[in-house]
Design an enzyme around this catalytic site. Structure first.
Site, PDB file in Angstrom:
ATOM      1  N   ASP A  20     -48.615   7.009  52.714  1.00 42.29           N
ATOM      2  CA  ASP A  20     -47.437   7.797  53.013  1.00 42.29           C
ATOM      3  C   ASP A  20     -47.481   8.118  54.509  1.00 42.29           C
ATOM      4  OD1 ASP A  20     -45.151   9.540  52.472  1.00 42.29           O
ATOM      5  OD2 ASP A  20     -46.544  11.184  52.833  1.00 42.29           O
ATOM      6  N   ASP A 220     -50.017  13.199  50.471  1.00 40.39           N
ATOM      7  CA  ASP A 220     -50.371  14.616  50.596  1.00 40.39           C
ATOM      8  C   ASP A 220     -49.355  15.572  49.984  1.00 40.39           C
ATOM      9  OD1 ASP A 220     -48.376  14.108  52.604  1.00 40.39           O
ATOM     10  OD2 ASP A 220     -48.951  16.005  53.536  1.00 40.39           O
ATOM     11  N   ASP A 224     -45.495  12.719  46.403  1.00 35.64           N
ATOM     12  CA  ASP A 224     -46.446  11.605  46.307  1.00 35.64           C
ATOM     13  C   ASP A 224     -47.166  11.570  44.958  1.00 35.64           C
ATOM     14  OD1 ASP A 224     -45.919  10.857  48.970  1.00 35.64           O
ATOM     15  OD2 ASP A 224     -47.349  12.338  49.708  1.00 35.64           O
TER      16      ASP A 224
END
Length: 309
Positions: A20, A220, A224
């Protein structure tokens, strides 16, 4: 921190790492870099509208706008009917007027964007900045550009993973132009940057990548969590949300991306150790069990009962 023994083994088998962008590759603490009011609009008017709209958002980009407004001592009037539209933007009402902010595609459905502002936004995106468009009552008020800096060790960590033969992919909701610019800074080419991913689309991207090999997802945020669960191995940044940490198999306590290749190396070393142990166990057993059973007695070769056992 490896939560299970199987997660340590999965780390050693990783072939693809999906990262990400915000808070993982980047610091997750964006800052306002440029303010471009529309014609007839002052900077303070644009900032007042933007800060009023963003004050109820939890997105890192919203925090950047609010922090800048605070340094400029801009007041933030309360809004009503606030709504967050994942992957697009925000809308609310300020003194009875509809206001909105978000990406270019979302704003285009609300107001017309002058060609010169479109060109400026494209230039900012090419520099790796995220242009946020704001408007109200059917009129564009202007653009605020926000940039999120790379973590210091991100390019090195990505290079290490690539040198280990692992395919590294970056996922982001940013526009393709902005995503490519950040990807270049991090050491990724266009083919390994997946832009415009909506929050609920990360899990589908991981599902698609899983058809090509064992996937580790690193993230994080709350958004996600589904992707972390879907991946063969989920890795959460230690400074991330509790939801992400709970969903992951591995927690990177120091929040450093360089701990990802370290985890893979540890997993590979563990697997190598297991394979070596199995080889030697089978090697001597294949030879010694028949001898212990007495197949060489006709030739006078026997084992002491203690060693035979």
């Amino acid at each position: 921190v490896f939560k299970t023994a199987s997660s340590l083994e999965a780390a050693g088998r990783t072939q693809i790492v999906a990262l990400d962008k915000t808070g993982t590759i980047t610091s997750g603490e964006p800052r306002v870099t440029d303010i471009l009011p529309a014609e007839g609009v002052s900077e303070s008017e644009l900032l007042t509208l933007a800060a009023s709209l963003e004050q109820k958002s939890e997105h890192p980009l919203a925090k950047a706008v609010l922090a800048y407004a605070e340094t400029e001592t801009i007041a933030c009037p309360d809004v009503t009917d606030f709504a967050a539209l994942p992957g697009n933007g925000l809308s609310a009402r300020l003194d009875g007027m509809e206001i909105y902010g978000g990406n270019a595609e979302f704003i285009a459905t609300k107001a017309s964007v002058p060609a010169e502002l479109q060109a400026e936004a494209a230039r900012l995106a090419a520099e790796g900045k995220t242009p946020l468009f704001f408007g109200g009552a059917g009129r564009l008020m202007g653009v605020i550009a926000v940039a999120d800096t790379l973590k210091e060790d991100s390019p090195r960590a990505i290079r290490e993973l690539q040198n280990m033969g692992i395919r590294v992919v970056m996922l982001t909701g940013d526009t393709a132009r902005t995503a490519r610019a950040v990807g270049r800074q991090a050491g990724l080419d266009e083919a390994h940057v997946i832009a415009g991913v909506l929050p609920d689309g990360k899990e589908q991207v991981v599902r698609d990548l899983a058809r090509r090999g064992k996937v580790a997802m690193v993230g994080d945020g709350i958004n996600d969590a589904p992707a972390l669960t879907r991946a063969d191995l989920g890795m959460a940044i230690g400074a991330g949300t509790d939801v992400a940490i709970d969903a992951a198999d591995v927690v990177l306590v120091n929040s450093r991306l360089s701990d990802v290749p370290a985890a893979v190396r540890l997993g590979r070393a563990t697997l190598r150790n297991i394979h070596e142990n199995l080889f030697w166990a089978f090697f001597y057993n294949v030879i010694c069990i028949p001898i212990a059973a007495g197949v060489l007695i006709p030739f006078g070769v026997t084992l002491d009962p203690m060693f035979g056992a």
